[in-house]
Motif scaffolding. Structure first.
Motif, PDB file in Angstrom:
ATOM      1  N   ASN A 131       0.830  -1.207   0.000  1.00  0.00           N
ATOM      2  CA  ASN A 131       0.000   0.000   0.000  1.00  0.00           C
ATOM      3  C   ASN A 131       0.866   1.260   0.000  1.00  0.00           C
ATOM      4  O   ASN A 131       2.088   1.194  -0.074  1.00  0.00           O
ATOM      5  CB  ASN A 131      -1.009  -0.025   1.159  1.00  0.00           C
ATOM      6  CG  ASN A 131      -0.372   0.199   2.519  1.00  0.00           C
ATOM      7  OD1 ASN A 131       0.811   0.537   2.638  1.00  0.00           O
ATOM      8  ND2 ASN A 131      -1.152   0.011   3.579  1.00  0.00           N
ATOM      9  N   ARG A 295      -4.265   3.140   1.768  1.00  0.00           N
ATOM     10  CA  ARG A 295      -4.524   3.525   0.383  1.00  0.00           C
ATOM     11  C   ARG A 295      -3.712   2.679  -0.583  1.00  0.00           C
ATOM     12  O   ARG A 295      -2.633   2.198  -0.255  1.00  0.00           O
ATOM     13  CB  ARG A 295      -4.126   4.988   0.157  1.00  0.00           C
ATOM     14  CG  ARG A 295      -4.935   6.006   0.924  1.00  0.00           C
ATOM     15  CD  ARG A 295      -4.394   7.399   0.614  1.00  0.00           C
ATOM     16  NE  ARG A 295      -5.244   8.437   1.170  1.00  0.00           N
ATOM     17  CZ  ARG A 295      -4.782   9.464   1.870  1.00  0.00           C
ATOM     18  NH1 ARG A 295      -3.501   9.571   2.120  1.00  0.00           N
ATOM     19  NH2 ARG A 295      -5.604  10.380   2.325  1.00  0.00           N
ATOM     20  N   LEU A 311      -6.127   7.111  -7.019  1.00  0.00           N
ATOM     21  CA  LEU A 311      -6.336   6.263  -5.854  1.00  0.00           C
ATOM     22  C   LEU A 311      -7.253   5.121  -6.275  1.00  0.00           C
ATOM     23  O   LEU A 311      -8.428   5.334  -6.573  1.00  0.00           O
ATOM     24  CB  LEU A 311      -6.973   7.051  -4.710  1.00  0.00           C
ATOM     25  CG  LEU A 311      -6.047   7.891  -3.832  1.00  0.00           C
ATOM     26  CD1 LEU A 311      -6.859   8.596  -2.754  1.00  0.00           C
ATOM     27  CD2 LEU A 311      -4.969   7.044  -3.209  1.00  0.00           C
ATOM     28  N   SER A 314      -9.215   2.637  -1.412  1.00  0.00           N
ATOM     29  CA  SER A 314      -9.062   3.450  -0.204  1.00  0.00           C
ATOM     30  C   SER A 314     -10.168   3.055   0.755  1.00  0.00           C
ATOM     31  O   SER A 314     -11.143   3.779   0.947  1.00  0.00           O
ATOM     32  CB  SER A 314      -9.126   4.935  -0.549  1.00  0.00           C
ATOM     33  OG  SER A 314      -8.620   5.723   0.500  1.00  0.00           O
TER      34      SER A 314
END
Length: 452
Positions: A131, A295, A311, A314
């Motif tokens: 991540n 994230r 992104l 999330s």
């Protein structure tokens, strides 16, 4: 950022807008007995900015800083050389985008770095996916335990006795709110790790086994048998790495079957900084990615077909329903992740391996020299850049005495494990590329004098 006080006229103008005659009117709802009516006992009155700067400077000069003495402290935070180019590059305008990269059209600099960071961390840890970072190693460790609970639907985690006690403390604190049962072995001054004991302790209720690699005493174990035993029982193996430079020399946990690999990234690109902010690393197998906290940045193309970054995942409680969230982590360590990524890029794979080799070589040199000191015994059969010495007296007293002499000798196990007096004579010594032969000789001479 300087403190620029308002003038009396500024204050009066604001008070008149809200219909208050004085600042005291703003506190009418606070009971009179709860209000401060005078100075605070024991604290000095206000002073000028210049006087405060001089006072704080005088206090700072009482410290023995890492760069002013032979430095052998480690146990989770390490003094490595960070090139000046890292500090220069993290201040470039391309990275000075929105700290929280919700809008990809204005945060491409941040998103691209996080994407590259994830790739570097995944390769370093030997996992499929990583991540965009966590707060630090200890919170990443707890998040791994929580992730294992969600995956296995079980609530008991086995923690190695070689896991950093601060990480154990964080896990114990968080487990009070989740109901997880944490089983933690007592630390011992033993050259062998507790891998066999962990294997024997795995049962049908075990969600995961958490082991540090290398562990708090610097010991290095083959994690493959532990991974096999955990998987056979339907549990996961969580590996914790507090010194990522070690992975330039030893096998990555993910390549030995670890399902989740977490750690502290401070060693690469981030200074000691009085204990923080630091950088949590978190990676796992691809099949568990939707249970991973934090994230995840991904690569895409824009309307014109050009490469871009967004992104991708999330799963935080700020973004989705709380009951569906994997974590309440509210951000990633963006600036520290940027520094890590830049330093790692400057090193490259060959540079990281050379740095690791240099660390190990100096540590071997130090271990052999210190083991010759009367009253000192080397515990470890193998190590990377950190090892444990067993002294003939309490290591806390030795550390304090040597600090007074201008030598930061290491971390005493009595400080790390205050409730385990049986290991109080243990001293964890870390040796990085910043240590010189003269530093090693200074430590050896001081130990000889103190233990005579």
């Amino acid at each position: 950022m300087r403190y620029l006080p308002l003038t009396d006229t500024d204050r009066q103008d604001m008070l008149s807008v809200i219909g208050a005659s004085s600042i005291d009117d703003l506190f009418v709802d606070v009971p009179a007995e709860a209000r401060l009516t005078g100075t605070i006992a024991g604290l000095p009155d206000h002073a000028s900015e210049l006087a405060v700067e001089r006072h704080m400077g005088a206090l700072a000069r009482k410290n023995l800083s890492a760069g002013e003495a032979p430095f052998f402290l480690g146990a989770g935070a390490y003094k490595h050389h960070v090139p000046a180019s890292v500090d220069h590059l993290i201040q470039r305008g391309e990275f000075l985008t929105a700290y929280t990269p919700y809008q990809p059209e204005i945060a491409q600099g941040t998103l691209q770095v996080l994407f590259e960071f994830q790739t570097q961390v995944a390769r370093l840890l030997g996992v499929d996916v990583a991540n965009a970072s966590m707060y630090d190693g200890s919170t990443a460790c707890w998040e791994a335990i929580g992730m294992a609970r969600r995956i296995t639907k079980r609530g008991k985690a086995l923690l190695s006795s070689g896991l950093h006690p601060h990480y154990v403390s964080v896990a114990n604190t968080m487990a009070k709110f989740t109901g997880d049962a944490l089983v933690h072995g007592a630390p011992t001054l033993d050259a062998a790790t507790d891998i066999d004991a962990l294997i024997a302790g795995i049962d049908k209720d075990t969600s995961c086994v958490v082991v540090q690699y290398p562990d708090i005493l610097g010991r290095i174990a083959d994690l493959t048998p532990l991974a096999d035993a955990a998987h056979a029982a339907g549990a996961l193996l969580v590996a914790v790495v507090t010194e990522p430079v070690a992975l330039g020399a030893i096998k990555a946990p993910g390549h030995m079957g670890a399902d989740i690999v977490v750690g502290e990234g401070q060693s690469i690109g981030v200074g000691l900084q009085f204990g923080g902010p630091y950088l949590g690393l978190f990676g796992c197998k691809q099949k568990y990615v939707r249970q991973m906290p934090g994230r995840l940045c991904g690569e895409t193309v824009d309307a014109a077909g050009k490469r871009g970054f967004v992104l991708t995942l999330s799963t935080r409680e700020q973004h989705i329903r709380r009951e569906k969230a994997t974590s309440n982590i509210c951000t990633n360590s963006g600036l520290c992740a940027l520094a890590f990524s830049i330093h790692m890029t400057l090193l490259g794979e060959r540079g990281l391996r050379e740095l690791a080799t240099l660390n190990h070589g100096l540590a071997v040199q130090a271990a052999y020299r210190l083991a010759k000191v009367p009253g000192v015994t080397l515990l470890n059969d193998g190590f990377f850049n950190e090892f444990t010495l067993v002294l003939t007296k309490d290591a806390r007293d030795v550390v304090r005495t040597l600090a007074d002499k201008g030598i930061l000798a290491g971390v005493s196990l009595g400080r790390l494990f205050p409730d385990a007096p049986q290991i109080g004579n243990g001293l964890v010594v870390a040796v990085t590329e910043t240590v010189t032969a003269e530093d090693i000789e200074s430590l050896a001479a001081a130990l000889e004098e103190e233990l005579a």
